[in-house]
Motif scaffolding. Structure first.
Motif, PDB file in Angstrom:
ATOM      1  N   ASP A 292       0.678  -1.132  -0.185  1.00 36.29           N
ATOM      2  CA  ASP A 292       0.237   0.322  -0.123  1.00 36.29           C
ATOM      3  C   ASP A 292       0.842   1.016   0.045  1.00 36.29           C
ATOM      4  O   ASP A 292       1.703   1.484   0.463  1.00 36.29           O
ATOM      5  CB  ASP A 292      -0.721  -0.218   0.931  1.00 36.29           C
ATOM      6  CG  ASP A 292      -2.198  -0.947   1.429  1.00 36.29           C
ATOM      7  OD1 ASP A 292      -2.124  -1.308   0.313  1.00 36.29           O
ATOM      8  OD2 ASP A 292      -2.605  -0.977   1.628  1.00 36.29           O
ATOM      9  N   GLY A 293      -0.121   2.241  -0.907  1.00 30.77           N
ATOM     10  CA  GLY A 293       0.997   3.406  -0.510  1.00 30.77           C
ATOM     11  C   GLY A 293       1.958   3.694  -1.430  1.00 30.77           C
ATOM     12  O   GLY A 293       2.844   4.453  -2.017  1.00 30.77           O
ATOM     13  N   ILE A 294       3.086   2.906  -2.688  1.00 24.53           N
ATOM     14  CA  ILE A 294       3.609   2.438  -3.529  1.00 24.53           C
ATOM     15  C   ILE A 294       3.450   2.114  -4.646  1.00 24.53           C
ATOM     16  O   ILE A 294       2.140   1.640  -5.386  1.00 24.53           O
ATOM     17  CB  ILE A 294       3.880   1.645  -3.203  1.00 24.53           C
ATOM     18  CG1 ILE A 294       5.405   1.235  -1.769  1.00 24.53           C
ATOM     19  CG2 ILE A 294       5.472   1.039  -4.499  1.00 24.53           C
ATOM     20  CD1 ILE A 294       5.981   0.001  -1.315  1.00 24.53           C
ATOM     21  N   ASP A 295       3.707   3.245  -5.614  1.00 23.14           N
ATOM     22  CA  ASP A 295       3.484   3.915  -6.609  1.00 23.14           C
ATOM     23  C   ASP A 295       4.417   3.760  -7.894  1.00 23.14           C
ATOM     24  O   ASP A 295       6.073   4.371  -7.984  1.00 23.14           O
ATOM     25  CB  ASP A 295       2.819   5.235  -6.817  1.00 23.14           C
ATOM     26  CG  ASP A 295       3.364   5.649  -8.489  1.00 23.14           C
ATOM     27  OD1 ASP A 295       2.633   4.693  -9.778  1.00 23.14           O
ATOM     28  OD2 ASP A 295       2.724   6.618  -8.995  1.00 23.14           O
ATOM     29  N   ARG A 296       4.563   2.497  -8.817  1.00 22.81           N
ATOM     30  CA  ARG A 296       5.633   2.488  -9.204  1.00 22.81           C
ATOM     31  C   ARG A 296       6.464   3.377  -9.776  1.00 22.81           C
ATOM     32  O   ARG A 296       7.763   3.451 -10.193  1.00 22.81           O
ATOM     33  CB  ARG A 296       5.301   0.763 -10.359  1.00 22.81           C
ATOM     34  CG  ARG A 296       6.526   0.563 -10.998  1.00 22.81           C
ATOM     35  CD  ARG A 296       6.295  -1.319 -11.528  1.00 22.81           C
ATOM     36  NE  ARG A 296       6.415  -1.815 -10.361  1.00 22.81           N
ATOM     37  CZ  ARG A 296       7.042  -2.630 -10.091  1.00 22.81           C
ATOM     38  NH1 ARG A 296       8.572  -2.058  -9.859  1.00 22.81           N
ATOM     39  NH2 ARG A 296       7.280  -3.671  -9.310  1.00 22.81           N
ATOM     40  N   SER A 297       5.184   4.139 -10.881  1.00 23.94           N
ATOM     41  CA  SER A 297       5.714   5.375 -11.625  1.00 23.94           C
ATOM     42  C   SER A 297       6.335   6.025 -10.964  1.00 23.94           C
ATOM     43  O   SER A 297       7.547   6.438 -11.766  1.00 23.94           O
ATOM     44  CB  SER A 297       4.387   5.509 -12.346  1.00 23.94           C
ATOM     45  OG  SER A 297       3.955   6.449 -11.187  1.00 23.94           O
ATOM     46  N   SER A 298       6.335   6.519  -9.530  1.00 22.66           N
ATOM     47  CA  SER A 298       7.536   6.570  -9.083  1.00 22.66           C
ATOM     48  C   SER A 298       8.714   6.450  -8.768  1.00 22.66           C
ATOM     49  O   SER A 298       9.886   7.638  -7.624  1.00 22.66           O
ATOM     50  CB  SER A 298       6.899   7.522  -7.765  1.00 22.66           C
ATOM     51  OG  SER A 298       6.275   7.020  -7.171  1.00 22.66           O
ATOM     52  N   LEU A 299       9.526   4.827  -8.695  1.00 21.07           N
ATOM     53  CA  LEU A 299       9.918   4.579  -8.249  1.00 21.07           C
ATOM     54  C   LEU A 299      10.922   5.055  -9.157  1.00 21.07           C
ATOM     55  O   LEU A 299      11.291   5.084 -10.378  1.00 21.07           O
ATOM     56  CB  LEU A 299      10.198   3.014  -8.201  1.00 21.07           C
ATOM     57  CG  LEU A 299       8.690   3.237  -6.803  1.00 21.07           C
ATOM     58  CD1 LEU A 299       8.887   1.515  -7.355  1.00 21.07           C
ATOM     59  CD2 LEU A 299       9.425   3.027  -5.236  1.00 21.07           C
TER      60      LEU A 299
ATOM     61  N   CYS B 273       5.937  -9.905  -1.389  1.00 24.95           N
ATOM     62  CA  CYS B 273       6.960 -11.209  -1.530  1.00 24.95           C
ATOM     63  C   CYS B 273       8.070 -10.248  -1.163  1.00 24.95           C
ATOM     64  O   CYS B 273       8.756  -9.295  -2.598  1.00 24.95           O
ATOM     65  CB  CYS B 273       6.957 -11.631  -2.520  1.00 24.95           C
ATOM     66  SG  CYS B 273       8.147 -12.910  -3.303  1.00 24.95           S
ATOM     67  N   ARG B 274       8.371  -9.943  -0.185  1.00 23.24           N
ATOM     68  CA  ARG B 274      10.392  -9.144   0.105  1.00 23.24           C
ATOM     69  C   ARG B 274      11.646 -10.183  -1.152  1.00 23.24           C
ATOM     70  O   ARG B 274      12.769  -8.942  -1.405  1.00 23.24           O
ATOM     71  CB  ARG B 274      10.400  -8.997   1.413  1.00 23.24           C
ATOM     72  CG  ARG B 274      10.778 -10.402   2.017  1.00 23.24           C
ATOM     73  CD  ARG B 274      10.673 -10.547   3.408  1.00 23.24           C
ATOM     74  NE  ARG B 274      11.440 -11.207   4.177  1.00 23.24           N
ATOM     75  CZ  ARG B 274      12.039 -11.254   5.304  1.00 23.24           C
ATOM     76  NH1 ARG B 274      12.489  -9.679   5.662  1.00 23.24           N
ATOM     77  NH2 ARG B 274      12.788 -12.975   5.649  1.00 23.24           N
ATOM     78  N   TYR B 275      11.197 -11.158  -1.173  1.00 22.37           N
ATOM     79  CA  TYR B 275      11.903 -11.598  -1.897  1.00 22.37           C
ATOM     80  C   TYR B 275      12.229 -11.441  -4.173  1.00 22.37           C
ATOM     81  O   TYR B 275      12.930 -11.610  -4.491  1.00 22.37           O
ATOM     82  CB  TYR B 275      11.924 -13.250  -1.551  1.00 22.37           C
ATOM     83  CG  TYR B 275      12.286 -13.550  -0.404  1.00 22.37           C
ATOM     84  CD1 TYR B 275      13.174 -13.672   0.420  1.00 22.37           C
ATOM     85  CD2 TYR B 275      11.237 -14.023   0.870  1.00 22.37           C
ATOM     86  CE1 TYR B 275      13.516 -13.387   1.498  1.00 22.37           C
ATOM     87  CE2 TYR B 275      11.320 -14.086   1.514  1.00 22.37           C
ATOM     88  CZ  TYR B 275      12.385 -14.106   2.465  1.00 22.37           C
ATOM     89  OH  TYR B 275      12.397 -14.614   3.486  1.00 22.37           O
ATOM     90  N   GLY B 276      11.197 -10.640  -3.872  1.00 29.59           N
ATOM     91  CA  GLY B 276      11.041 -10.924  -5.379  1.00 29.59           C
ATOM     92  C   GLY B 276      11.684  -9.917  -6.241  1.00 29.59           C
ATOM     93  O   GLY B 276      11.851  -8.947  -5.675  1.00 29.59           O
ATOM     94  N   CYS B 277      10.955  -9.477  -8.009  1.00 28.28           N
ATOM     95  CA  CYS B 277      11.695  -8.410  -8.361  1.00 28.28           C
ATOM     96  C   CYS B 277      11.490  -7.570  -8.087  1.00 28.28           C
ATOM     97  O   CYS B 277       9.799  -7.081  -7.650  1.00 28.28           O
ATOM     98  CB  CYS B 277      11.733  -8.721  -9.842  1.00 28.28           C
ATOM     99  SG  CYS B 277      11.876  -7.327 -10.981  1.00 28.28           S
ATOM    100  N   LEU B 278      12.308  -6.069  -7.860  1.00 26.59           N
ATOM    101  CA  LEU B 278      11.948  -4.462  -7.653  1.00 26.59           C
ATOM    102  C   LEU B 278      11.317  -4.181  -8.930  1.00 26.59           C
ATOM    103  O   LEU B 278      10.920  -2.900  -8.890  1.00 26.59           O
ATOM    104  CB  LEU B 278      13.321  -3.992  -7.208  1.00 26.59           C
ATOM    105  CG  LEU B 278      13.662  -4.996  -5.537  1.00 26.59           C
ATOM    106  CD1 LEU B 278      15.154  -4.516  -5.105  1.00 26.59           C
ATOM    107  CD2 LEU B 278      12.809  -5.035  -4.137  1.00 26.59           C
ATOM    108  N   GLY B 279      11.756  -4.168 -10.206  1.00 28.20           N
ATOM    109  CA  GLY B 279      11.091  -3.723 -11.204  1.00 28.20           C
ATOM    110  C   GLY B 279      12.089  -2.427 -11.492  1.00 28.20           C
ATOM    111  O   GLY B 279      11.142  -1.895 -12.814  1.00 28.20           O
ATOM    112  N   GLY B 280      13.109  -2.470 -11.085  1.00 27.93           N
ATOM    113  CA  GLY B 280      13.724  -1.205 -11.602  1.00 27.93           C
ATOM    114  C   GLY B 280      14.451  -0.983 -12.646  1.00 27.93           C
ATOM    115  O   GLY B 280      15.404  -0.055 -13.165  1.00 27.93           O
ATOM    116  N   GLY B 281      14.914  -1.692 -13.041  1.00 27.56           N
ATOM    117  CA  GLY B 281      16.178  -2.132 -14.756  1.00 27.56           C
ATOM    118  C   GLY B 281      17.376  -2.037 -14.101  1.00 27.56           C
ATOM    119  O   GLY B 281      17.990  -2.431 -14.609  1.00 27.56           O
TER     120      GLY B 281
END
Length: 178
Positions: free
Chosen positions: A21-28, A46-54
């Motif tokens: 909650d409260g996390i917006d991927r576009s602002s990361l 899931c704290r072990y998963g992909c962060l998607g930051g590239g």
């Protein structure tokens, strides 16, 4: 002169965990290390998963890895197995494997049972069915996740077919589509 053995990168995450909650991927930030500095426990359930930051995508000199909608996708035709993406991943989700090691787990969670199920729709729940059905004894649950010994695996796909969560994948798409 010895012939180089071809290897490829493999991402041990299918995604499927909702953002906290409260996390917006576009602002990361577009950097996984920077994301972990802001959110040390990760950005999804899931704290072990992909962060998607590239970070893995940026590290690849061969344009063999890309982030679309979820974890990275590897173009195995372009990948040379150099390991730059593996070193760039702070979640340690990328492995360098032999291309003929086609039966692979697609989860790095260390959670088990109910906690894993609640954190991600694609998580391994450590049920052990894969281990029980493997005729070669090549797969074992260690630290809450399936580990396959490539020297023992006969690539029969029984573990992939019987996995109730679709965690074990057949990279050739015979038993499971990746």
């Amino acid at each position: 002169m010895a012939k180089r053995i071809r290897k490829i990168s493999y991402v041990r995450c299918r995604g499927g965990s909702p953002l906290l909650d409260g996390i917006d991927r576009s602002s990361l930030p577009r950097d996984c290390g920077a994301i972990l500095q802001l959110f040390p426990d990760g950005i999804s359930k899931c704290r072990y998963g992909c962060l998607g930051g590239g970070s893995c995508e940026a590290a690849c000199h061969f344009a063999a890895i890309r982030i679309e909608d979820g974890p990275p996708v590897i173009d195995t035709g372009k990948c040379v197995g150099c390991g730059l993406c593996k070193r760039a991943c702070p979640q340690d989700l990328i492995e360098i494997i032999l291309p003929d090691s086609n039966i692979q787990p697609k989860c790095s969670s260390r959670d088990t049972g109910k906690a894993a199920r609640e954190a991600c729709s694609n998580s391994c729940i450590s049920c052990g069915i894969c281990e029980k059905v493997c005729p070669a004894g090549a797969i074992h649950i260690r630290d809450g996740k399936p580990v396959i010994d490539p020297a023992e695996c006969i690539c029969c796909g029984m573990c992939a077919v019987r996995c109730p969560r679709g965690v074990i994948r057949d990279l050739n798409g015979v038993m499971t589509a990746d």
